[in-house]
Motif scaffolding. Structure first.
Motif, PDB file in Angstrom:
ATOM      1  N   UNK A   1       0.818  -1.214   0.000  1.00  0.00           N
ATOM      2  CA  UNK A   1       0.000   0.000   0.000  1.00  0.00           C
ATOM      3  C   UNK A   1       0.854   1.267   0.000  1.00  0.00           C
ATOM      4  N   UNK A   2       1.917   1.239   0.791  1.00  0.00           N
ATOM      5  CA  UNK A   2       2.755   2.436   0.901  1.00  0.00           C
ATOM      6  C   UNK A   2       3.480   2.719  -0.412  1.00  0.00           C
ATOM      7  N   UNK A   3       3.985   1.674  -1.058  1.00  0.00           N
ATOM      8  CA  UNK A   3       4.650   1.860  -2.348  1.00  0.00           C
ATOM      9  C   UNK A   3       3.688   2.470  -3.365  1.00  0.00           C
ATOM     10  N   UNK A   4       2.462   1.968  -3.392  1.00  0.00           N
ATOM     11  CA  UNK A   4       1.466   2.474  -4.341  1.00  0.00           C
ATOM     12  C   UNK A   4       1.186   3.950  -4.081  1.00  0.00           C
ATOM     13  N   UNK A   5       0.909   4.284  -2.817  1.00  0.00           N
ATOM     14  CA  UNK A   5       0.566   5.665  -2.478  1.00  0.00           C
ATOM     15  C   UNK A   5       1.720   6.617  -2.768  1.00  0.00           C
ATOM     16  N   UNK A   6       2.941   6.231  -2.393  1.00  0.00           N
ATOM     17  CA  UNK A   6       4.091   7.103  -2.606  1.00  0.00           C
ATOM     18  C   UNK A   6       4.390   7.266  -4.094  1.00  0.00           C
ATOM     19  N   UNK A   7       4.199   6.222  -4.866  1.00  0.00           N
ATOM     20  CA  UNK A   7       4.439   6.314  -6.315  1.00  0.00           C
ATOM     21  C   UNK A   7       3.471   7.289  -6.968  1.00  0.00           C
ATOM     22  N   UNK A   8       2.198   7.190  -6.611  1.00  0.00           N
ATOM     23  CA  UNK A   8       1.203   8.073  -7.204  1.00  0.00           C
ATOM     24  C   UNK A   8       1.432   9.513  -6.757  1.00  0.00           C
ATOM     25  N   UNK A   9       1.818   9.687  -5.500  1.00  0.00           N
ATOM     26  CA  UNK A   9       2.085  11.043  -5.009  1.00  0.00           C
ATOM     27  C   UNK A   9       3.316  11.631  -5.706  1.00  0.00           C
ATOM     28  N   UNK A  10       4.271  10.779  -6.064  1.00  0.00           N
ATOM     29  CA  UNK A  10       5.478  11.249  -6.749  1.00  0.00           C
ATOM     30  C   UNK A  10       5.203  11.654  -8.190  1.00  0.00           C
ATOM     31  N   UNK A  11       4.065  11.217  -8.737  1.00  0.00           N
ATOM     32  CA  UNK A  11       3.714  11.635 -10.090  1.00  0.00           C
ATOM     33  C   UNK A  11       3.521  10.507 -11.085  1.00  0.00           C
ATOM     34  N   UNK A  12       3.583   9.251 -10.628  1.00  0.00           N
ATOM     35  CA  UNK A  12       3.365   8.130 -11.541  1.00  0.00           C
ATOM     36  C   UNK A  12       1.930   8.147 -12.065  1.00  0.00           C
ATOM     37  N   UNK A  13       1.762   7.706 -13.309  1.00  0.00           N
ATOM     38  CA  UNK A  13       0.437   7.632 -13.924  1.00  0.00           C
ATOM     39  C   UNK A  13      -0.233   6.291 -13.688  1.00  0.00           C
ATOM     40  N   UNK A  14       0.471   5.367 -13.032  1.00  0.00           N
ATOM     41  CA  UNK A  14      -0.148   4.084 -12.768  1.00  0.00           C
ATOM     42  C   UNK A  14       0.790   3.162 -12.028  1.00  0.00           C
ATOM     43  N   UNK A  15       0.236   2.041 -11.572  1.00  0.00           N
ATOM     44  CA  UNK A  15       1.000   1.069 -10.802  1.00  0.00           C
ATOM     45  C   UNK A  15       0.543  -0.316 -11.232  1.00  0.00           C
ATOM     46  N   UNK A  16       1.445  -1.077 -11.850  1.00  0.00           N
ATOM     47  CA  UNK A  16       1.139  -2.407 -12.350  1.00  0.00           C
ATOM     48  C   UNK A  16       2.073  -3.428 -11.719  1.00  0.00           C
ATOM     49  N   UNK A  17       1.691  -4.706 -11.807  1.00  0.00           N
ATOM     50  CA  UNK A  17       2.490  -5.787 -11.245  1.00  0.00           C
ATOM     51  C   UNK A  17       3.147  -6.601 -12.358  1.00  0.00           C
ATOM     52  N   UNK A  18       4.308  -7.156 -12.053  1.00  0.00           N
ATOM     53  CA  UNK A  18       5.116  -7.805 -13.081  1.00  0.00           C
ATOM     54  C   UNK A  18       4.529  -9.116 -13.587  1.00  0.00           C
ATOM     55  N   UNK A  19       3.523  -9.650 -12.894  1.00  0.00           N
ATOM     56  CA  UNK A  19       2.948 -10.911 -13.354  1.00  0.00           C
ATOM     57  C   UNK A  19       1.813 -10.708 -14.364  1.00  0.00           C
TER      58      UNK A  19
END
Length: 218
Positions: free
Chosen positions: A87-105
């Motif tokens: 959860x923290x990685x997702x939230x921090x990534x979006x706050x940093x400016x990422x347009x999305x969050x996907x998983x490698x599988x």
């Protein structure tokens, strides 16, 4: 042609992604970087449209690299591709400016489609991640105990209305219709919200509005 920069500290991952995405006729992998610092140093010369960013890397993490890329190259889209659904990685990534969050599988064709959507300006989230981030609904006792966020208290009522409707997925035109205001006025309110709440884009506003929906509707 969409130019891609792959950022991952595992060379086999980069090689595999390069082979898979290279089969797509409209995608071109212009480079691979083993950490965020190498990616940041290479962007000016490689000129990617989309950066496919891992999170947990040595020297410079993907979150820090995303923040710096968006500060220095605001037109470049960053799409996180991670092993972890923390959860923290997702939230921090979006706050940093990422347009999305996907998983490698995820399947390669779906990843290619996600890259195309991000390039066009849309946000992309792996199935279930948005719910993990913002859809935790408190019970009635929790809701009563929750305090309204301080930054929300300071918002003018009209800006709160705009934020609430952004959280519901409304466009500027739809918000203007509901509030009986000009579309240009709504754009101004959105700009004010981004500045007041220190977010970088509308997607982050929407995620935040969902997270505090109960306060916005009170």
């Amino acid at each position: 042609m969409i130019r891609l920069l792959l950022v991952d500290d595992q060379s086999l991952i980069c090689q595999g992604l390069q082979a898979l995405l290279g089969e797509e006729p409209d995608l071109e992998v212009v480079g691979c970087a083993e950490n965020g610092q190498v990616a940041l140093d290479a962007i000016a010369s490689l000129q990617p449209d989309v950066v496919l960013m891992d999170i947990r890397m040595p020297i410079m993490t993907g979150i820090e690299a995303t923040r710096l890329i968006k500060e220095q190259f605001p037109d470049i889209k960053v799409l996180v591709l991670s092993t972890f659904d923390d959860d923290r990685d997702i939230a921090q990534s979006m706050r940093a400016g990422a347009k999305g969050y996907l998983l490698k599988d995820m399947p390669a064709p779906e990843l290619a489609d996600a890259i195309r959507f991000v390039h066009r300006g849309y946000s992309q989230m792996a199935p279930g991640l948005m719910e993990k981030l913002v859809m935790r609904v408190p019970d009635s006792n929790e809701a009563e105990a929750q305090s309204i966020p301080e930054e929300l208290v300071q918002l003018p009522p009209r800006e709160r209305d705009v934020l609430r409707l952004i959280g519901q997925g409304c466009t500027n035109r739809e918000i203007a219709t509901q509030l009986h205001l000009a579309e240009g006025t709504i754009k101004t309110y959105v700009t004010h919200l981004l500045n007041r709440l220190t977010f970088k884009n509308r997607s982050q506003l929407a995620i935040y509005a969902n997270a505090i929906a109960s306060s916005l509707n009170s």
